[in-house]
Design a protein around this motif. Structure first.
Motif, PDB file in Angstrom:
ATOM      1  N   SER A   2    -111.240  -2.991 -27.669  1.00  8.49           N
ATOM      2  CA  SER A   2    -110.145  -3.445 -28.382  1.00  8.49           C
ATOM      3  C   SER A   2    -109.625  -4.342 -27.408  1.00  8.49           C
ATOM      4  O   SER A   2    -108.888  -5.332 -27.745  1.00  8.49           O
ATOM      5  N   CYS A   3    -109.806  -4.169 -26.177  1.00  6.34           N
ATOM      6  CA  CYS A   3    -109.134  -5.135 -25.158  1.00  6.34           C
ATOM      7  C   CYS A   3    -109.910  -6.471 -25.064  1.00  6.34           C
ATOM      8  O   CYS A   3    -109.235  -7.416 -24.926  1.00  6.34           O
ATOM      9  N   LEU A   4    -111.189  -6.598 -25.343  1.00  9.59           N
ATOM     10  CA  LEU A   4    -111.802  -7.592 -25.403  1.00  9.59           C
ATOM     11  C   LEU A   4    -111.280  -8.705 -26.082  1.00  9.59           C
ATOM     12  O   LEU A   4    -111.115 -10.015 -25.846  1.00  9.59           O
ATOM     13  N   GLN A   5    -110.696  -8.211 -27.274  1.00  8.78           N
ATOM     14  CA  GLN A   5    -110.210  -9.402 -28.175  1.00  8.78           C
ATOM     15  C   GLN A   5    -109.117 -10.035 -27.911  1.00  8.78           C
ATOM     16  O   GLN A   5    -108.486 -10.982 -28.299  1.00  8.78           O
ATOM     17  N   TRP A   6    -108.385  -9.650 -26.810  1.00  8.22           N
ATOM     18  CA  TRP A   6    -107.015  -9.938 -26.435  1.00  8.22           C
ATOM     19  C   TRP A   6    -107.019 -10.800 -25.124  1.00  8.22           C
ATOM     20  O   TRP A   6    -105.823 -10.990 -24.372  1.00  8.22           O
ATOM     21  N   ILE A   7    -108.325 -10.740 -24.494  1.00 10.37           N
ATOM     22  CA  ILE A   7    -108.401 -11.289 -23.300  1.00 10.37           C
ATOM     23  C   ILE A   7    -108.646 -12.803 -23.220  1.00 10.37           C
ATOM     24  O   ILE A   7    -109.355 -13.181 -24.254  1.00 10.37           O
ATOM     25  N   ALA A   8    -107.956 -13.573 -22.682  1.00  7.33           N
ATOM     26  CA  ALA A   8    -107.892 -15.038 -22.780  1.00  7.33           C
ATOM     27  C   ALA A   8    -109.323 -15.582 -22.356  1.00  7.33           C
ATOM     28  O   ALA A   8    -110.027 -15.003 -21.362  1.00  7.33           O
ATOM     29  N   ASP A   9    -109.944 -16.633 -22.759  1.00 17.07           N
ATOM     30  CA  ASP A   9    -111.199 -17.480 -22.432  1.00 17.07           C
ATOM     31  C   ASP A   9    -111.197 -17.640 -21.149  1.00 17.07           C
ATOM     32  O   ASP A   9    -112.459 -17.429 -20.469  1.00 17.07           O
ATOM     33  N   ASN A  10    -110.196 -17.998 -20.436  1.00 14.76           N
ATOM     34  CA  ASN A  10    -110.174 -18.334 -18.990  1.00 14.76           C
ATOM     35  C   ASN A  10    -110.123 -17.111 -18.006  1.00 14.76           C
ATOM     36  O   ASN A  10    -110.252 -17.373 -16.860  1.00 14.76           O
ATOM     37  N   ASN A  11    -109.917 -15.852 -18.552  1.00 22.45           N
ATOM     38  CA  ASN A  11    -109.616 -14.852 -17.830  1.00 22.45           C
ATOM     39  C   ASN A  11    -110.908 -14.026 -17.403  1.00 22.45           C
ATOM     40  O   ASN A  11    -111.243 -13.042 -18.046  1.00 22.45           O
ATOM     41  N   LEU A  12    -111.756 -14.712 -16.661  1.00 22.88           N
ATOM     42  CA  LEU A  12    -113.119 -14.113 -16.331  1.00 22.88           C
ATOM     43  C   LEU A  12    -112.871 -12.949 -15.538  1.00 22.88           C
ATOM     44  O   LEU A  12    -114.068 -11.963 -15.854  1.00 22.88           O
ATOM     45  N   THR A  13    -112.078 -12.528 -14.790  1.00 25.24           N
ATOM     46  CA  THR A  13    -112.265 -11.437 -13.997  1.00 25.24           C
ATOM     47  C   THR A  13    -111.996 -10.155 -14.715  1.00 25.24           C
ATOM     48  O   THR A  13    -112.801  -9.167 -14.557  1.00 25.24           O
ATOM     49  N   ARG A  19    -112.410 -10.123 -17.933  1.00 26.04           N
ATOM     50  CA  ARG A  19    -113.445  -9.770 -18.928  1.00 26.04           C
ATOM     51  C   ARG A  19    -114.760  -9.044 -18.126  1.00 26.04           C
ATOM     52  O   ARG A  19    -115.460  -8.137 -18.750  1.00 26.04           O
ATOM     53  N   ARG A  20    -114.943  -9.339 -17.051  1.00 29.62           N
ATOM     54  CA  ARG A  20    -116.099  -8.680 -16.129  1.00 29.62           C
ATOM     55  C   ARG A  20    -115.808  -7.406 -16.211  1.00 29.62           C
ATOM     56  O   ARG A  20    -116.889  -6.683 -15.995  1.00 29.62           O
ATOM     57  N   ASP A  21    -114.574  -7.310 -15.727  1.00 26.85           N
ATOM     58  CA  ASP A  21    -114.195  -5.771 -15.302  1.00 26.85           C
ATOM     59  C   ASP A  21    -114.219  -5.050 -16.521  1.00 26.85           C
ATOM     60  O   ASP A  21    -114.740  -3.759 -16.487  1.00 26.85           O
ATOM     61  N   VAL A  22    -113.941  -5.390 -17.723  1.00 27.84           N
ATOM     62  CA  VAL A  22    -114.064  -4.544 -18.874  1.00 27.84           C
ATOM     63  C   VAL A  22    -115.387  -4.623 -19.361  1.00 27.84           C
ATOM     64  O   VAL A  22    -115.982  -3.301 -19.744  1.00 27.84           O
ATOM     65  N   LEU A  23    -116.294  -5.234 -19.248  1.00 28.57           N
ATOM     66  CA  LEU A  23    -117.683  -5.263 -19.681  1.00 28.57           C
ATOM     67  C   LEU A  23    -118.421  -4.457 -18.729  1.00 28.57           C
ATOM     68  O   LEU A  23    -119.136  -3.591 -19.279  1.00 28.57           O
ATOM     69  N   GLU A  24    -117.948  -4.402 -17.482  1.00 31.76           N
ATOM     70  CA  GLU A  24    -118.614  -3.446 -16.552  1.00 31.76           C
ATOM     71  C   GLU A  24    -118.044  -2.004 -16.926  1.00 31.76           C
ATOM     72  O   GLU A  24    -119.109  -1.122 -17.142  1.00 31.76           O
ATOM     73  N   GLY A  25    -116.880  -1.878 -17.552  1.00 29.95           N
ATOM     74  CA  GLY A  25    -116.498  -0.357 -17.889  1.00 29.95           C
ATOM     75  C   GLY A  25    -117.179  -0.128 -18.930  1.00 29.95           C
ATOM     76  O   GLY A  25    -117.430   1.121 -19.186  1.00 29.95           O
ATOM     77  N   MET A  26    -117.431  -0.828 -19.895  1.00 28.79           N
ATOM     78  CA  MET A  26    -118.206  -0.532 -21.086  1.00 28.79           C
ATOM     79  C   MET A  26    -119.618  -0.175 -20.997  1.00 28.79           C
ATOM     80  O   MET A  26    -120.214   0.787 -21.594  1.00 28.79           O
ATOM     81  N   ALA A  27    -120.022  -0.809 -20.029  1.00 27.84           N
ATOM     82  CA  ALA A  27    -121.568  -0.478 -19.539  1.00 27.84           C
ATOM     83  C   ALA A  27    -121.626   0.906 -18.996  1.00 27.84           C
ATOM     84  O   ALA A  27    -122.649   1.642 -19.248  1.00 27.84           O
ATOM     85  N   ARG A  28    -120.741   1.109 -18.228  1.00 29.42           N
ATOM     86  CA  ARG A  28    -120.806   2.625 -17.579  1.00 29.42           C
ATOM     87  C   ARG A  28    -120.522   3.596 -18.481  1.00 29.42           C
ATOM     88  O   ARG A  28    -121.086   4.632 -18.552  1.00 29.42           O
ATOM     89  N   CYS A  29    -119.650   3.279 -19.564  1.00 33.33           N
ATOM     90  CA  CYS A  29    -119.385   4.324 -20.617  1.00 33.33           C
ATOM     91  C   CYS A  29    -120.723   4.362 -21.561  1.00 33.33           C
ATOM     92  O   CYS A  29    -121.025   5.353 -21.761  1.00 33.33           O
ATOM     93  N   TYR A  30    -121.301   3.254 -21.838  1.00 29.69           N
ATOM     94  CA  TYR A  30    -122.551   3.463 -22.634  1.00 29.69           C
ATOM     95  C   TYR A  30    -123.778   4.331 -21.930  1.00 29.69           C
ATOM     96  O   TYR A  30    -124.320   5.068 -22.353  1.00 29.69           O
ATOM     97  N   THR A  31    -123.645   3.886 -20.470  1.00 26.61           N
ATOM     98  CA  THR A  31    -124.441   4.568 -19.879  1.00 26.61           C
ATOM     99  C   THR A  31    -124.151   6.348 -19.817  1.00 26.61           C
ATOM    100  O   THR A  31    -125.170   7.189 -19.924  1.00 26.61           O
ATOM    101  N   ARG A  32    -123.103   6.757 -19.609  1.00 18.89           N
ATOM    102  CA  ARG A  32    -122.741   8.209 -19.687  1.00 18.89           C
ATOM    103  C   ARG A  32    -122.840   8.591 -21.122  1.00 18.89           C
ATOM    104  O   ARG A  32    -123.122   9.817 -21.427  1.00 18.89           O
ATOM    105  N   LEU A  33    -122.951   7.719 -22.076  1.00 17.76           N
ATOM    106  CA  LEU A  33    -122.801   8.378 -23.378  1.00 17.76           C
ATOM    107  C   LEU A  33    -124.566   8.322 -23.759  1.00 17.76           C
ATOM    108  O   LEU A  33    -124.799   8.676 -25.022  1.00 17.76           O
ATOM    109  N   GLY A  34    -125.352   7.884 -23.129  1.00 17.31           N
ATOM    110  CA  GLY A  34    -126.870   8.022 -23.067  1.00 17.31           C
ATOM    111  C   GLY A  34    -127.377   6.804 -23.899  1.00 17.31           C
ATOM    112  O   GLY A  34    -128.502   6.862 -24.325  1.00 17.31           O
TER     113      GLY A  34
END
Length: 315
Positions: A77-88, A90-105
């Motif tokens: 849900s957070c991704l859709q509210w991140i401004a296009d120029n806020n790369l920091t 965005r990277r933090d959220v994508l990393e968090g999602m990757a760690r969630c997917y990892t823990r979810l198998g």
């Protein structure tokens, strides 16, 4: 004739200016209750930045609490509210999602996000975070070969960081406890695009030698950095140094082997190169397995230590 330094600028003797203290407008700090972002009313706003913060904080809290599905939903849900120029963020959220997917198998989804982060990696910090993320993913799913290759790239990127060498050494140490045939097969079949080393290279004696190399390098770095550390940082380093000593005693290399490895692995440990100003890592294009093998493995093999020493006989 004027003596050099005997004249003064007239401004030295001028009267100091009176400073006028202008009244500052009052500032009222925003007070927030603990976990205010969990309240249902936190999203009652039209401000996209506020909504981004709410979902980001919810995701971080859920991830810390081990509720990975809830964290993944909040990050999505957070991704859709991140401004296009806020790369920091965005990277933090994508990393968090990757760690969630990892823990979810969900391995493929985690690696897809890691690849997305890889495309946008623009500096050493980005690549370091990405490699650490991939290490955690591969470790979770038991991909030993890919985990080793990522750790090797970390050691190439930040060669003076003892913790990456320590982690790489522990990985090789675990391989020694497994069946050698399984080790070679697992390392080669883990991830072809990540691990480019052949099965012949990962015989038991070579795994043993690489473990020795990593822990000797770790010991060299920890001893150098110990002079600059204090408090809990020093305690952590001393504990790792003790573990390293115990592991080397278990590996039991000959004294001639130790001296040969020290000579190779300490070649770049020059104080001027180890200053913080010079620890920004290799260029992103040069961080690869080939450069790592040429820089350390191949130079060690040229010493011929495998012909004179080898792993101790297992009981």
């Amino acid at each position: 004739m004027e003596i050099f330094g005997s004249t003064f600028d007239d401004s030295v003797f001028s009267e100091p200016r009176e400073r006028v203290c202008e009244s500052l407008s009052s500032y009222n700090a925003k007070l927030c209750e603990p976990e205010w972002f969990c309240e249902s009313t936190a999203l009652n706003t039209d401000d996209s930045l506020e909504k981004q913060k709410v979902f980001k904080f919810r995701g971080d809290l859920a991830l810390r609490q081990g509720n990975y599905q809830r964290a993944l939903d909040a990050y999505s849900s957070c991704l859709q509210w991140i401004a296009d120029n806020n790369l920091t963020i965005r990277r933090d959220v994508l990393e968090g999602m990757a760690r969630c997917y990892t823990r979810l198998g969900q391995r493929e989804q985690a690696l897809e996000l890691a690849e997305l982060l890889n495309k946008d990696a623009a500096n050493t910090c980005h690549l370091t975070s990405l490699l650490l993320l991939k290490v955690s993913i591969y470790q979770h799913f038991g991909s030993v070969g890919s985990q080793m290759s990522c750790l090797q790239q970390l050691c190439s990127l930040l060669p003076f960081n003892p913790w990456h060498w320590f982690s790489l050494g522990q990985t090789y140490l675990k391989l020694l406890d497994n069946d050698p045939n399984t080790v070679a097969s697992e390392a080669v079949n883990g991830e072809a695009e990540e691990n480019q080393e052949g099965a012949v290279e990962l015989t038991e004696d070579r795994v043993w030698l690489r473990a020795c190399i990593c822990f000797i390098r770790t010991r060299l770095l920890l001893r150098i950095l110990r002079q600059q550390q204090s408090s809990f940082v020093l305690q952590r380093g001393e504990k790792a140094l003790q573990i390293t000593q115990e592991v080397l005693q278990r590996l039991n290399p000959k004294e001639t082997t130790i001296q040969a490895l020290i000579e190779v692995m300490s070649g770049d440990l020059i104080p001027e190169k180890m200053r913080e100003d010079y620890q920004d890592g290799e260029s992103l294009s040069s961080v690869c397995l080939q450069s790592f093998r040429e820089r350390w493995w191949n130079r060690v093999l040229l010493t011929g230590v495998l012909q004179t020493d080898g792993p101790p006989v297992k009981p």
